[in-house]
Motif scaffolding. Structure first.
Motif, short mmCIF file in Angstrom:
data_model
loop_
_atom_site.label_atom_id
_atom_site.label_comp_id
_atom_site.label_asym_id
_atom_site.label_seq_id
_atom_site.Cartn_x
_atom_site.Cartn_y
_atom_site.Cartn_z
N GLY A 341 0.80 -1.22 0.00
CA GLY A 341 0.00 0.00 0.00
C GLY A 341 0.83 1.28 0.00
O GLY A 341 0.62 2.18 -0.82
N GLY A 342 1.80 1.36 0.91
CA GLY A 342 2.64 2.56 1.00
C GLY A 342 3.44 2.79 -0.27
O GLY A 342 3.40 3.88 -0.86
N PRO A 343 4.18 1.76 -0.73
CA PRO A 343 4.94 1.94 -1.98
C PRO A 343 4.06 2.30 -3.18
O PRO A 343 4.47 3.08 -4.04
CB PRO A 343 5.63 0.58 -2.17
N LEU A 344 2.85 1.74 -3.25
CA LEU A 344 1.96 2.10 -4.36
C LEU A 344 1.55 3.56 -4.25
O LEU A 344 1.47 4.27 -5.25
CB LEU A 344 0.73 1.18 -4.40
N ASP A 345 1.31 4.03 -3.02
CA ASP A 345 1.02 5.46 -2.84
C ASP A 345 2.21 6.32 -3.27
O ASP A 345 2.03 7.39 -3.86
CB ASP A 345 0.65 5.76 -1.38
N LEU A 346 3.42 5.87 -2.97
CA LEU A 346 4.61 6.63 -3.40
C LEU A 346 4.67 6.70 -4.92
O LEU A 346 4.91 7.76 -5.50
CB LEU A 346 5.89 5.98 -2.86
N ALA A 347 4.45 5.55 -5.57
CA ALA A 347 4.45 5.51 -7.04
C ALA A 347 3.40 6.47 -7.58
O ALA A 347 3.64 7.22 -8.54
CB ALA A 347 4.19 4.08 -7.53
N THR A 385 1.72 19.43 -8.20
CA THR A 385 2.19 19.15 -6.85
C THR A 385 3.70 18.97 -6.90
O THR A 385 4.23 18.39 -7.85
CB THR A 385 1.54 17.88 -6.28
N ARG A 386 4.38 19.48 -5.89
CA ARG A 386 5.84 19.37 -5.86
C ARG A 386 6.33 18.62 -4.62
O ARG A 386 7.44 18.12 -4.59
CB ARG A 386 6.49 20.76 -5.92
N THR A 387 5.47 18.57 -3.61
CA THR A 387 5.86 17.86 -2.38
C THR A 387 4.65 17.08 -1.88
O THR A 387 3.56 17.64 -1.77
CB THR A 387 6.32 18.86 -1.29
N ALA A 388 4.85 15.80 -1.63
CA ALA A 388 3.74 14.94 -1.21
C ALA A 388 4.09 14.23 0.09
O ALA A 388 5.26 13.93 0.35
CB ALA A 388 3.43 13.92 -2.30
N LEU A 389 3.06 13.97 0.88
CA LEU A 389 3.22 13.21 2.12
C LEU A 389 2.38 11.93 2.00
O LEU A 389 1.20 12.00 1.66
CB LEU A 389 2.72 14.05 3.30
N ALA A 390 3.01 10.79 2.26
CA ALA A 390 2.27 9.53 2.26
C ALA A 390 2.25 8.98 3.68
O ALA A 390 3.27 8.99 4.38
CB ALA A 390 2.93 8.52 1.32
N LEU A 391 1.06 8.51 4.09
CA LEU A 391 0.91 7.98 5.45
C LEU A 391 0.49 6.52 5.40
O LEU A 391 -0.27 6.11 4.52
CB LEU A 391 -0.17 8.77 6.20
N ALA A 392 0.98 5.75 6.36
CA ALA A 392 0.58 4.34 6.44
C ALA A 392 0.57 3.91 7.89
O ALA A 392 1.50 4.20 8.64
CB ALA A 392 1.54 3.47 5.62
N ARG A 393 -0.50 3.23 8.26
CA ARG A 393 -0.61 2.69 9.63
C ARG A 393 -0.76 1.17 9.55
O ARG A 393 -1.50 0.66 8.71
CB ARG A 393 -1.82 3.28 10.34
N GLY A 394 -0.05 0.50 10.45
CA GLY A 394 -0.12 -0.95 10.48
C GLY A 394 -0.82 -1.47 11.72
O GLY A 394 -0.83 -0.82 12.77
N TYR A 395 -1.40 -2.65 11.57
CA TYR A 395 -2.15 -3.29 12.65
C TYR A 395 -1.30 -3.38 13.92
O TYR A 395 -0.15 -3.83 13.88
CB TYR A 395 -2.56 -4.70 12.21
N GLY A 396 -1.88 -2.93 15.02
CA GLY A 396 -1.19 -3.03 16.30
C GLY A 396 -0.49 -1.75 16.73
O GLY A 396 0.01 -1.68 17.85
N GLY A 397 -0.45 -0.73 15.85
CA GLY A 397 0.07 0.55 16.30
C GLY A 397 1.22 1.15 15.51
O GLY A 397 1.80 2.15 15.92
N PHE A 398 1.56 0.55 14.36
CA PHE A 398 2.64 1.11 13.54
C PHE A 398 2.16 2.38 12.82
O PHE A 398 1.06 2.38 12.26
CB PHE A 398 3.09 0.11 12.47
N ASN A 399 3.00 3.41 12.80
CA ASN A 399 2.73 4.60 11.99
C ASN A 399 3.97 4.91 11.17
O ASN A 399 5.09 4.83 11.69
CB ASN A 399 2.44 5.82 12.88
N SER A 400 3.77 5.29 9.92
CA SER A 400 4.90 5.65 9.09
C SER A 400 4.49 6.81 8.19
O SER A 400 3.36 6.85 7.70
CB SER A 400 5.36 4.45 8.25
N ALA A 401 5.39 7.76 8.01
CA ALA A 401 5.11 8.93 7.17
C ALA A 401 6.33 9.19 6.30
O ALA A 401 7.47 9.11 6.77
CB ALA A 401 4.80 10.15 8.03
N MET A 402 6.08 9.49 5.03
CA MET A 402 7.19 9.74 4.10
C MET A 402 6.88 10.95 3.24
O MET A 402 5.76 11.12 2.75
CB MET A 402 7.43 8.50 3.23
#
Lengths: 415, 92
Positions: A341-347, A385-402
């Motif tokens: 999911g996250g990598p596809l959002d980056l693409a 758009t020149r700058t994008a933020l992608a967010l991803a949360r994983g089961y159990g409490g993981f958060n990641s932002a790029m």
């Protein structure tokens, strides 16, 4: 880290998604608002409470991979190898770039090879241990996509795997970037997951987070007042990352750069402290050396559950202000792809840079006003758009932002 | 002599192909009896998988050492024939 001049660029993108096999196929479908969510066909879902999924259709493994790899690979690895081939081809990387100790692979995996594993477990209990494939020793394993991609492409550099459910995909790209900073010359990264077999399906249903709707248009409606869970899918994206200097020196054309990342973990249930998504966003912005005002678009995690949507919207409002930034969730066309999911959002964000457009969130006519977010719905929004933020949360409490940044000179579409 | 005791190189190649795949530009139907598995592009897991397939098909046990001992299809055939208690039919 923002003080260094080192820049990590994305030079290749390979997509295998439920609404498109191949990067441009996916992108065209996404801009058309075409969803890949439909009733499961991989097995008969009649006896399960959730029956919709995002399946990659029209994928013939034998057309993409050598015969030798077929007996030893799970479906998700076949998809991952195909995505990696596409990304490497797109990057124009050849033996000179790949066959070195500087070229490595870091992917994420949420579940491993369930379909292969289920078949071998069935062999074990119904026929006996002599019927279990020797390839089961690694075909199910989390790290298998990384291993198979590195072997197939002769890459001998730093490699690894991250397991953090949906957040892992962004974390893997961040770790690949870290390896480049540490001296690696080229990294293949991202994530591709698939667990669309009865065993994998049961495990996903057990989280209680899957939608039980049978209507593809209503099953996954993040940020709407109809949000009732998510639809699971398969696939994802593989990216090629390189240091900007060497990428440009060999004539590669970057899609953009990986500018910042942060990962956090939520406090335990019952804690008085709130979720840590906001901290991940702020950390990624700080790593990228930018302010909230610099972000042109947010690719949301979009859990599709009222409380999780509210938590994500609250974090976005706190950082960007109410309705402060365009937010989108093209994953409404694929389902949630776990590590993919996250990598596809980056693409998707990189293609959005290229073509000056934000793809839509489908099946959500209007977001719940209580969320106070500017959700891009119905149609693509033609806005550079020149700058994008992608967010991803994983089961159990993981958060990641790029944070991703567009290249200085805009990349033009493929001929 | 029973059918189980008459195992040919073709049977080995058929098992190898089914268990570990073909391709890689090598003609498995050629004269490969003395070409090493490694040269044919098969690793030890491919041989292990093939040994397992032969054991299931013919109902004998070749033992764990077979995978280390058999470096070529010809050697694997000899071990399979020994396990079957028969003789090798090397002709087509």
């Amino acid at each position: 880290m923002s003080g260094t001049a080192f820049t990590t660029v994305v030079t290749g993108v390979g997509v295998v998604a439920p609404n498109g096999l191949g990067t441009e196929e996916y992108w065209a479908a996404t801009l058309r608002g075409e969803s890949g969510i439909r009733r499961l066909t991989r097995f008969d879902p009649a006896q399960y409470p959730s029956r919709l999924a995002g399946e990659v259709t029209g994928f013939d493994p034998a057309a993409h991979l050598p015969d030798r790899l077929l007996p030893q690979t799970d479906h998700m690895t076949r998809l991952a190898l195909t995505a990696a081939d596409l990304a490497i081809l797109d990057a124009g990387a050849g033996p000179e770039e790949l066959h070195t100790f500087g070229a490595g692979v870091v992917t994420a995996s949420a579940s491993g090879g369930f379909e292969f594993g289920q078949r071998e477990l069935e062999n074990l209990w119904s026929k006996g241990n002599e019927y279990v494939s020797a390839y089961q020793s690694f075909a199910w394993f989390y790290a298998v996509n990384t291993g198979q991609i590195s072997i197939r492409n002769g890459m001998r550099g730093p490699s690894g795997v991250l397991v953090a459910d949906q957040a892992g995909g962004l974390d893997a790209v961040a770790h690949a970037r870290r390896q480049l900073r540490g001296g690696a010359s080229l990294m293949v990264t991202g994530g591709v997951d698939s667990a669309l077999c009865p065993w994998g399906w049961t495990a996903q249903i057990a989280t209680g987070l899957l939608s039980t709707s049978e209507d593809p248009a209503r099953a996954f409606t993040p940020f709407a007042d109809t949000a009732n869970g998510y639809v699971a899918g398969e696939g994802g994206a593989i990216l090629v990352l390189e240091p900007e200097e060497s990428a440009r020196a060999r004539g590669a054309r970057p899609y953009g750069s990986v500018a910042g990342h942060a990962a956090t973990f939520d406090p335990p249930p019952g804690s008085s402290r709130g979720p840590a998504l906001r901290a991940a966003i702020l950390g990624a912005l700080a790593d990228a050396g930018c302010t909230p005002g610099d972000i042109d678009v947010v690719y949301a995690d979009a859990a599709g559950l009222p409380d999780k949507d509210a938590a994500e919207a609250a974090a976005l409002c706190e950082v960007f202000g109410p309705h402060g930034v365009p937010v989108t969730a093209p994953k409404t066309m694929t389902g949630r792809l776990y590590s993919g999911g996250g990598p596809l959002d980056l693409a998707t964000a990189l293609l959005g840079f290229r073509d000056g457009v934000i793809p839509p969130t489908v099946n959500v006519a209007l977001p719940d006003p209580a969320h106070r977010i500017d959700l891009v719905t119905r149609e693509p929004r033609a806005v550079p758009t020149r700058t994008a933020l992608a967010l991803a949360r994983g089961y159990g409490g993981f958060n990641s932002a790029m944070v991703l940044r567009a290249p200085v000179a805009r990349r033009t579409p493929h001929q | 002599m029973t059918a189980q005791e008459f195992i040919t190189l073709q049977d080995i190649v058929r098992a190898l192909r089914a268990a570990a795949g073909a391709g890689d530009g090598i003609d498995l139907d050629g004269d490969i009896a003395d070409v090493t598995f490694s040269e044919l592009g098969y690793d030890s897991i491919a041989v292990l998988e093939t040994v397992g397939a032969l054991e299931r098909e013919y109902g004998f046990s070749m033992g764990d050492e077979a995978v280390q001992e058999a470096q070529t299809p010809g050697q694997l055939l000899r071990l399979a024939v020994e396990a079957a208690g028969g003789v090798a039919g090397l002709a087509a």
